[in-house]
Design a protein around this motif. Structure first.
Motif, PDB file in Angstrom:
ATOM      1  N   MET A   1     -61.896  47.123  39.674  1.00  0.00           N
ATOM      2  CA  MET A   1     -60.827  47.844  40.344  1.00  0.00           C
ATOM      3  C   MET A   1     -60.943  47.652  41.849  1.00  0.00           C
ATOM      4  N   LEU A   2     -59.789  47.581  42.528  1.00  0.00           N
ATOM      5  CA  LEU A   2     -59.778  47.466  43.977  1.00  0.00           C
ATOM      6  C   LEU A   2     -58.707  48.356  44.598  1.00  0.00           C
ATOM      7  N   SER A   3     -57.438  48.176  44.200  1.00  0.00           N
ATOM      8  CA  SER A   3     -56.369  49.017  44.734  1.00  0.00           C
ATOM      9  C   SER A   3     -55.924  50.015  43.680  1.00  0.00           C
ATOM     10  N   ASP A   4     -55.127  51.013  44.098  1.00  0.00           N
ATOM     11  CA  ASP A   4     -54.563  52.020  43.194  1.00  0.00           C
ATOM     12  C   ASP A   4     -55.630  52.807  42.441  1.00  0.00           C
ATOM     13  N   ILE A   5     -56.840  52.902  42.983  1.00  0.00           N
ATOM     14  CA  ILE A   5     -57.919  53.611  42.287  1.00  0.00           C
ATOM     15  C   ILE A   5     -57.724  55.118  42.412  1.00  0.00           C
ATOM     16  N   CYS A   6     -57.778  55.813  41.287  1.00  0.00           N
ATOM     17  CA  CYS A   6     -57.757  57.272  41.266  1.00  0.00           C
ATOM     18  C   CYS A   6     -59.177  57.774  41.012  1.00  0.00           C
ATOM     19  N   LEU A   7     -59.619  58.679  41.846  1.00  0.00           N
ATOM     20  CA  LEU A   7     -60.965  59.249  41.731  1.00  0.00           C
ATOM     21  C   LEU A   7     -60.871  60.703  41.306  1.00  0.00           C
ATOM     22  N   THR A   8     -61.595  61.065  40.256  1.00  0.00           N
ATOM     23  CA  THR A   8     -61.759  62.463  39.860  1.00  0.00           C
ATOM     24  C   THR A   8     -63.250  62.719  39.753  1.00  0.00           C
TER      25      THR A   8
ATOM     26  N   TYR B   1     -68.297  61.342  38.176  1.00  0.00           N
ATOM     27  CA  TYR B   1     -66.988  60.855  38.607  1.00  0.00           C
ATOM     28  C   TYR B   1     -66.376  59.938  37.561  1.00  0.00           C
ATOM     29  N   VAL B   2     -65.046  59.853  37.620  1.00  0.00           N
ATOM     30  CA  VAL B   2     -64.259  58.963  36.776  1.00  0.00           C
ATOM     31  C   VAL B   2     -63.315  58.195  37.690  1.00  0.00           C
ATOM     32  N   LEU B   3     -63.205  56.882  37.470  1.00  0.00           N
ATOM     33  CA  LEU B   3     -62.294  56.034  38.231  1.00  0.00           C
ATOM     34  C   LEU B   3     -61.254  55.455  37.283  1.00  0.00           C
ATOM     35  N   GLU B   4     -59.989  55.593  37.648  1.00  0.00           N
ATOM     36  CA  GLU B   4     -58.896  55.052  36.852  1.00  0.00           C
ATOM     37  C   GLU B   4     -57.915  54.361  37.789  1.00  0.00           C
ATOM     38  N   ALA B   5     -57.040  53.546  37.224  1.00  0.00           N
ATOM     39  CA  ALA B   5     -56.029  52.852  38.015  1.00  0.00           C
ATOM     40  C   ALA B   5     -54.667  53.485  37.782  1.00  0.00           C
ATOM     41  N   GLU B   6     -53.951  53.753  38.872  1.00  0.00           N
ATOM     42  CA  GLU B   6     -52.550  54.167  38.908  1.00  0.00           C
ATOM     43  C   GLU B   6     -52.327  55.663  38.699  1.00  0.00           C
ATOM     44  N   TRP B   7     -53.061  56.324  37.817  1.00  0.00           N
ATOM     45  CA  TRP B   7     -52.916  57.776  37.647  1.00  0.00           C
ATOM     46  C   TRP B   7     -54.198  58.328  37.035  1.00  0.00           C
ATOM     47  N   SER B   8     -54.383  59.641  37.112  1.00  0.00           N
ATOM     48  CA  SER B   8     -55.609  60.245  36.586  1.00  0.00           C
ATOM     49  C   SER B   8     -55.329  61.010  35.306  1.00  0.00           C
ATOM     50  N   THR B   9     -56.187  60.807  34.313  1.00  0.00           N
ATOM     51  CA  THR B   9     -56.090  61.550  33.060  1.00  0.00           C
ATOM     52  C   THR B   9     -56.334  63.033  33.300  1.00  0.00           C
ATOM     53  N   TRP B  10     -57.167  63.370  34.296  1.00  0.00           N
ATOM     54  CA  TRP B  10     -57.443  64.783  34.564  1.00  0.00           C
ATOM     55  C   TRP B  10     -56.138  65.539  34.807  1.00  0.00           C
ATOM     56  N   HIS B  11     -55.256  64.957  35.596  1.00  0.00           N
ATOM     57  CA  HIS B  11     -53.990  65.625  35.902  1.00  0.00           C
ATOM     58  C   HIS B  11     -53.170  65.829  34.631  1.00  0.00           C
ATOM     59  N   LEU B  12     -53.106  64.804  33.775  1.00  0.00           N
ATOM     60  CA  LEU B  12     -52.322  64.906  32.553  1.00  0.00           C
ATOM     61  C   LEU B  12     -52.912  65.944  31.597  1.00  0.00           C
ATOM     62  N   VAL B  13     -54.242  65.961  31.471  1.00  0.00           N
ATOM     63  CA  VAL B  13     -54.890  66.936  30.594  1.00  0.00           C
ATOM     64  C   VAL B  13     -54.694  68.352  31.136  1.00  0.00           C
ATOM     65  N   PHE B  14     -54.796  68.490  32.450  1.00  0.00           N
ATOM     66  CA  PHE B  14     -54.616  69.804  33.073  1.00  0.00           C
ATOM     67  C   PHE B  14     -53.220  70.345  32.775  1.00  0.00           C
ATOM     68  N   LEU B  15     -52.210  69.489  32.863  1.00  0.00           N
ATOM     69  CA  LEU B  15     -50.845  69.919  32.559  1.00  0.00           C
ATOM     70  C   LEU B  15     -50.708  70.278  31.088  1.00  0.00           C
TER      71      LEU B  15
END
Length: 220
Positions: free
Chosen positions: A22-29, A81-95
């Motif tokens: 990963m390089l760009s669009d990295i989401c950090l939780t 920590y968790v690194l994902e590209a474009e969006w974070s699963t944490w946000h989706l799970v929280f919703l």
């Protein structure tokens, strides 16, 4: 060896591609004081796979379903920590779970920098007593429409670090080019969050996909 967080911000808006990692669009939780395997299991990972993970570069990313995530995960000091590209699963799970304690437990401190590729990026900070502030990059954690209660002063402390780094809009020096300004602002934001919270991630390993990986199914 670790490299802080500012390098992630440098490429946040660039669209640069890393062949194996990963390089760009990295989401950090990141969450403080939680085991990294337990954290990804909270996010939906299979525990057996998380305990014996493949490296990200070796993970068959084409095998996961649309909307699912293949994330790198690890530990930096007190933080998992968790690194994902474009969006974070944490946000989706929280919703999806409406903030149930299975996701953010009592006493957990969590920070998220979410790229939200098709929406506005967000910075979210959950304090150890459950208070939440979520803003767009460049905004103050304390300047929301309904200012968060800040019983422990953690929002104020991080906000001060962001201001000192020029990551809050009214302290940012500005650039002639808008794209340069976005990247410089993101670099300052990631740098301030990393330095203040003690988060530092290994750039080479992330760019080359040399961290463990896990499948996070979409909760939505």
């Amino acid at each position: 060896m670790t490299d802080g967080l500012a390098w992630i911000g440098e490429h946040w808006y660039s669209g640069a591609i890393a062949e194996d990692g990963m390089l760009s669009d990295i989401c950090l939780t990141a969450v403080r004081g939680v085991d990294q395997v337990d954290f990804v299991v909270r996010l939906g990972a299979d525990r057996r796979m998380a305990e014996r993970p493949a490296l990200f570069e070796d993970f068959d990313r084409l095998s996961v379903g649309p909307g699912d995530s293949v994330a790198m995960f690890g530990r930096s000091g007190e933080w998992a920590y968790v690194l994902e590209a474009e969006w974070s699963t944490w946000h989706l799970v929280f919703l999806d779970r409406l903030g149930q304690d299975t996701l953010v437990g009592q006493g957990d401190e969590l920070v998220r920098l979410d790229r939200f590729l098709h929406e506005q990026p967000r910075v979210c900070y959950v304090g150890a007593v459950g208070e939440v502030s979520a803003v767009e990059p460049g905004d103050s954690l304390l300047g929301t429409t309904v200012p968060p209660e800040d019983r422990l002063g953690t929002f104020a402390a991080l906000d001060t670090a962001m201001r000192r780094a020029g990551a809050v809009r009214d302290t940012f020096p500005g650039c002639e080019d808008r794209e340069d300004e976005e990247e410089d602002s993101a670099r300052r934001l990631f740098g301030a969050v990393g330095e203040h919270l003690g988060l530092s991630l290994p750039r080479r390993e992330i760019e080359q996909g040399l961290l463990p990986a896990v499948h996070l199914p979409s909760p939505l």
